[in-house]
Motif scaffolding. Structure first.
Motif, PDB file in Angstrom:
ATOM      1  N   ASP A   1      11.440  16.147  27.818  1.00  0.00           N
ATOM      2  CA  ASP A   1      11.450  17.469  27.161  1.00  0.00           C
ATOM      3  C   ASP A   1      11.157  18.579  28.165  1.00  0.00           C
ATOM      4  OD1 ASP A   1      12.075  16.595  24.660  1.00  0.00           O
ATOM      5  OD2 ASP A   1      10.085  16.899  23.781  1.00  0.00           O
TER       6      ASP A   1
ATOM      7  N   ASP B   1      12.813  22.565  24.471  1.00  0.00           N
ATOM      8  CA  ASP B   1      12.636  21.553  23.424  1.00  0.00           C
ATOM      9  C   ASP B   1      11.356  21.842  22.642  1.00  0.00           C
ATOM     10  OD1 ASP B   1      14.823  19.585  24.140  1.00  0.00           O
ATOM     11  OD2 ASP B   1      13.775  19.764  26.064  1.00  0.00           O
ATOM     12  N   VAL B   2      10.345  22.276  23.382  1.00  0.00           N
ATOM     13  CA  VAL B   2       9.048  22.578  22.748  1.00  0.00           C
ATOM     14  C   VAL B   2       8.469  23.835  23.378  1.00  0.00           C
ATOM     15  CG1 VAL B   2       6.661  21.768  22.422  1.00  0.00           C
ATOM     16  CG2 VAL B   2       8.546  20.131  22.274  1.00  0.00           C
TER      17      VAL B   2
ATOM     18  N   THR C   1      13.478  28.299  21.116  1.00  0.00           N
ATOM     19  CA  THR C   1      13.344  26.849  20.886  1.00  0.00           C
ATOM     20  C   THR C   1      14.693  26.295  20.423  1.00  0.00           C
ATOM     21  OG1 THR C   1      11.061  27.212  20.203  1.00  0.00           O
ATOM     22  CG2 THR C   1      12.052  25.115  19.553  1.00  0.00           C
ATOM     23  N   LYS C   2      15.025  25.100  20.936  1.00  0.00           N
ATOM     24  CA  LYS C   2      16.308  24.498  20.528  1.00  0.00           C
ATOM     25  C   LYS C   2      16.250  24.106  19.046  1.00  0.00           C
ATOM     26  CE  LYS C   2      17.096  22.461  25.061  1.00  0.00           C
ATOM     27  NZ  LYS C   2      17.018  21.244  25.873  1.00  0.00           N
TER      28      LYS C   2
ATOM     29  N   GLY D   1      13.879  21.531  17.669  1.00  0.00           N
ATOM     30  CA  GLY D   1      12.694  21.519  18.534  1.00  0.00           C
ATOM     31  C   GLY D   1      11.488  22.126  17.821  1.00  0.00           C
TER      32      GLY D   1
ATOM     33  N   ARG E   1       9.010  23.597  13.085  1.00  0.00           N
ATOM     34  CA  ARG E   1      10.313  23.086  13.514  1.00  0.00           C
ATOM     35  C   ARG E   1      11.334  24.206  13.408  1.00  0.00           C
ATOM     36  NH1 ARG E   1      14.521  20.677  11.153  1.00  0.00           N
ATOM     37  NH2 ARG E   1      15.578  19.060  12.344  1.00  0.00           N
TER      38      ARG E   1
END
Ligand SMILES: C[S@@+](CC[C@H](N)C(=O)[O-])C[C@H]1O[C@@H](n2cnc3c(N)ncnc32)[C@H](O)[C@@H]1O
Length: 275
Positions: free
Chosen positions: A49, A118-119, A145-146, A149, A273
Motif C-alpha cells: 500500500d 491506498d490509505v 484516497t483511491k 481505500g 472507506r
C-alpha cells in the motif's frame, strides 16, 4: 481554523519536540493506547500500500507502516516534528519505506491528485486542529484516497476526555469562568478554555455525521482507551504479569470497539472507506 489558531498549534508541537515520542510509551495507559491504534491500523493497511501519513510526528506509526510492508509519504505541519521524524528513522530499516517527507497542513491536500493513496493516515489528532475547516479537510482526504481505500484517523474524544480529565477541567473552569466552561462542554471546542493545547473534541455521533456529509462510509470505529483509564496502579500491576497483560490487552481492544464504549476513551479512532 484561523491563521493564529494554526500558528498556535504549530508552535505547540514545535515546542513539544521529543516529548511527543514518549506520549505512547511512558505509562501503561499510553502503551494500551498504542496497542489499540496499532491493531486498528493493521486492519486497513496491507503490504504494497502507498500511504500518506499526515501529522506523523516523530514517526511512531511510520515504523508500523514499514513493518506492514507499506510505503509512506510522511508529512506534518511542524518542521520540528518532521525533523525529529528524519532523525528517529535515520539508520533504521523503516527509513526504506519513506518515499518522501514534506510540510503539510491537513486542511490543504490540494497538491495531491485524485485517488493517489491506498490509505491516508491521520493519527493523534490532526483533524482535531482543523476547526471550521474540518469538513473541507475530510473531503480533501477522501478525494486523494483511491476508491475502496481508507482514511484512518484518531481525534480527541469529547465525552471521554471530560470524564478522564475532570479534575483539571474543573480547575480550568475556575479560571475561564462558568460561561466559557459551559460553552466548552456544549461545543467540544477547547478554544473556550485557557489550555495551551486547543483542539476540537468529538463525539462518536459527530464523526458519523461528518463522514456521511463528506461522502465517506464508516468501516470501523474504536475508542482509546476503555478499562485502562480507570486505575493506573492496578494497570501497572497487570502489566507486570505478561500473561495477564496480554489477556487484558485482548479484552481491552475488543471492549474499545463496542458501540457502548466509543465515547468512553480519551480518543476516538475511525476508518472511512472511499466508496
Ligand atoms: C499528537 S501528535 C501525533 C503524532 C503521531 N501521528 C502519533 O499518533 O503518534 C499530532 C501531530 O499532528 C501534527 N499536526 C497537528 N495539526 C496538524 C495539521 N493541521 N496538519 C498537519 N499536521 C498537524 C502535529 O505537529 C503533531 O506532530
Amino acid at each position: 481554523m484561523t491563521r493564529s489558531d494554526r500558528e498556535r498549534m504549530r508552535n505547540f508541537y514545535d515546542n513539544l519536540g521529543e516529548r511527543e515520542w514518549s506520549r505512547l510509551e511512558e505509562s501503561p495507559r499510553g502503551r494500551v493506547a498504542y496497542e489499540v491504534h496499532r491493531q486498528f491500523l493493521e486492519r486497513f493497511v496491507k503490504s504494497g500500500d502507498q500511504v500518506l501519513e499526515i501529522g506523523a510526528g516523530p514517526g511512531r506509526f511510520t515504523f508500523d507502516l514499514a513493518r506492514l510492508g507499506a510505503t509512506a509519504d510522511v508529512t506534518d505541519f511542524s518542521p520540528v516534528q518532521l525533523d525529529l521524524h528524519r532523525q528517529r528513522l535515520d539508520g533504521t530499516a523503516a527509513e526504506a519505506a519513506v518515499t518522501s517527507r514534506a510540510l503539510l497542513d491537513i486542511c490543504d491536500t490540494s497538491r495531491y491528485g485524485d485517488a493517489t493513496f491506498d490509505v491516508v493516515l491521520a493519527y493523534g489528532g490532526p483533524l482535531s486542529y482543523a476547526f471550521e475547516q474540518t469538513e473541507d479537510a475530510v473531503v480533501g482526504l477522501l478525494r486523494i484516497t483511491k476508491p475502496g481505500g481508507y482514511v484512518v484517523a484518531s481525534v480527541m474524544s469529547w465525552l471521554g476526555s471530560w470524564r478522564h480529565f475532570l479534575p483539571s477541567a474543573l480547575e480550568d473552569a475556575k479560571v475561564v469562568g462558568d460561561d466559557a466552561f459551559d460553552l466548552m462542554l456544549t461545543t467540544g471546542d477547547l478554544r473556550h478554555s485557557q489550555t495551551t493545547h486547543v483542539c476540537q473534541m468529538f463525539r462518536a455521533r459527530d464523526l458519523l455525521e461528518l463522514v456521511a456529509k463528506c461522502g465517506g462510509e464508516i468501516a470501523a470505529m474504536s475508542s482509546s482507551n476503555w478499562a485502562s483509564l480507570s486505575d493506573p496502579v492496578v494497570l501497572e500491576e497487570l502489566e507486570a504479569d505478561p500473561d495477564r497483560w496480554s489477556r487484558f490487552l485482548r479484552h481491552e481492544v475488543a471492549a474499545c470497539a463496542e458501540p457502548g464504549a466509543l465515547d468512553g476513551g480519551t480518543h476516538i479512532l475511525f476508518a472511512t472507506r472511499r466508496p
